[in-house]
Design a protein around this motif. Sequence first.
Motif, PDB file in Angstrom:
ATOM      1  N   LEU A  27       0.815  -1.213   0.000  1.00 35.52           N
ATOM      2  CA  LEU A  27       0.000   0.000   0.000  1.00 35.52           C
ATOM      3  C   LEU A  27       0.850   1.264   0.000  1.00 35.52           C
ATOM      4  O   LEU A  27       0.648   2.165  -0.809  1.00 35.52           O
ATOM      5  CB  LEU A  27      -0.910   0.020   1.242  1.00 35.52           C
ATOM      6  CG  LEU A  27      -2.058  -0.950   1.280  1.00 35.52           C
ATOM      7  CD1 LEU A  27      -2.606  -1.090   2.689  1.00 35.52           C
ATOM      8  CD2 LEU A  27      -3.155  -0.493   0.316  1.00 35.52           C
ATOM      9  N   LEU A  28       1.788   1.308   0.928  1.00 35.72           N
ATOM     10  CA  LEU A  28       2.574   2.530   1.067  1.00 35.72           C
ATOM     11  C   LEU A  28       3.624   2.657  -0.027  1.00 35.72           C
ATOM     12  O   LEU A  28       3.939   3.767  -0.453  1.00 35.72           O
ATOM     13  CB  LEU A  28       3.209   2.584   2.454  1.00 35.72           C
ATOM     14  CG  LEU A  28       3.238   3.934   3.135  1.00 35.72           C
ATOM     15  CD1 LEU A  28       1.944   4.708   3.014  1.00 35.72           C
ATOM     16  CD2 LEU A  28       3.659   3.798   4.572  1.00 35.72           C
ATOM     17  N   GLU A  29       4.141   1.533  -0.504  1.00 41.13           N
ATOM     18  CA  GLU A  29       5.116   1.594  -1.594  1.00 41.13           C
ATOM     19  C   GLU A  29       4.466   2.157  -2.862  1.00 41.13           C
ATOM     20  O   GLU A  29       5.062   2.983  -3.560  1.00 41.13           O
ATOM     21  CB  GLU A  29       5.716   0.221  -1.871  1.00 41.13           C
ATOM     22  CG  GLU A  29       6.813   0.256  -2.922  1.00 41.13           C
ATOM     23  CD  GLU A  29       7.459  -1.088  -3.125  1.00 41.13           C
ATOM     24  OE1 GLU A  29       8.638  -1.222  -2.750  1.00 41.13           O
ATOM     25  OE2 GLU A  29       6.788  -2.004  -3.640  1.00 41.13           O
ATOM     26  N   GLU A  30       3.262   1.724  -3.150  1.00 36.33           N
ATOM     27  CA  GLU A  30       2.543   2.230  -4.322  1.00 36.33           C
ATOM     28  C   GLU A  30       2.334   3.749  -4.197  1.00 36.33           C
ATOM     29  O   GLU A  30       2.565   4.496  -5.139  1.00 36.33           O
ATOM     30  CB  GLU A  30       1.203   1.513  -4.470  1.00 36.33           C
ATOM     31  CG  GLU A  30       0.431   1.912  -5.704  1.00 36.33           C
ATOM     32  CD  GLU A  30      -0.865   1.132  -5.859  1.00 36.33           C
ATOM     33  OE1 GLU A  30      -1.777   1.687  -6.490  1.00 36.33           O
ATOM     34  OE2 GLU A  30      -0.970  -0.009  -5.354  1.00 36.33           O
ATOM     35  N   TYR A  31       1.908   4.189  -3.018  1.00 33.58           N
ATOM     36  CA  TYR A  31       1.696   5.621  -2.797  1.00 33.58           C
ATOM     37  C   TYR A  31       3.010   6.388  -2.962  1.00 33.58           C
ATOM     38  O   TYR A  31       3.054   7.422  -3.628  1.00 33.58           O
ATOM     39  CB  TYR A  31       1.108   5.864  -1.397  1.00 33.58           C
ATOM     40  CG  TYR A  31       0.933   7.332  -1.110  1.00 33.58           C
ATOM     41  CD1 TYR A  31      -0.186   8.015  -1.571  1.00 33.58           C
ATOM     42  CD2 TYR A  31       1.893   8.050  -0.394  1.00 33.58           C
ATOM     43  CE1 TYR A  31      -0.344   9.372  -1.334  1.00 33.58           C
ATOM     44  CE2 TYR A  31       1.745   9.400  -0.164  1.00 33.58           C
ATOM     45  CZ  TYR A  31       0.630  10.052  -0.633  1.00 33.58           C
ATOM     46  OH  TYR A  31       0.482  11.407  -0.405  1.00 33.58           O
TER      47      TYR A  31
END
Length: 179
Positions: A27-31
């Motif tokens: 989730l955070l890597e994509e963001y």
Amino acid sequence: MQLFPKAYIDYLVEFHASRDYFECHELLEEYWKEHPEDPLALTWVGLIQLAVGLYHERRGNWRGAEKMLAQAERKLSLAPLLQLGIEKDNLQEQLKPRIAALQSGEERPYTDINFHIINVELAAICKLACELRGLKWGAPSPLDNEAVVHRHTKRDRSEVILARKAAFAAKKREREGLS
């Protein structure tokens, strides 16, 4: 009212309720990749590394856990966590002895880390998101759930494999055309 990225709220819900650290990372890597100019970029990386480190530790990969958690601790010690509603000192108090134990080779049962979220609005948003998903905020890691504990080995990688095969075939055609 302070606005937080949806990916961050989703990260917090996964981190504190489902304990799906692999999903936290995703989730955070994509963001982070979609927002390369974000002034919190290094903070996002630190939070990603924290989730990855806990994922490794829970699986018994002490070396990987120590490496990731040490990197996360360095980044997060410099991060403006208060801006994200997290009490930094509390997180550091949880991370430092954990990293020291991993470095010394001390084997101990896995325990979760919980952020002390000091932003009341953020805490309420996260708890409501848990409620809507049927999750319990602060639930312990589901150590008997192979799909969560060993997520990277259990996930469907067929799309990734197909994409790699297509890329390999395209390169092969390109090389053959140049020969």
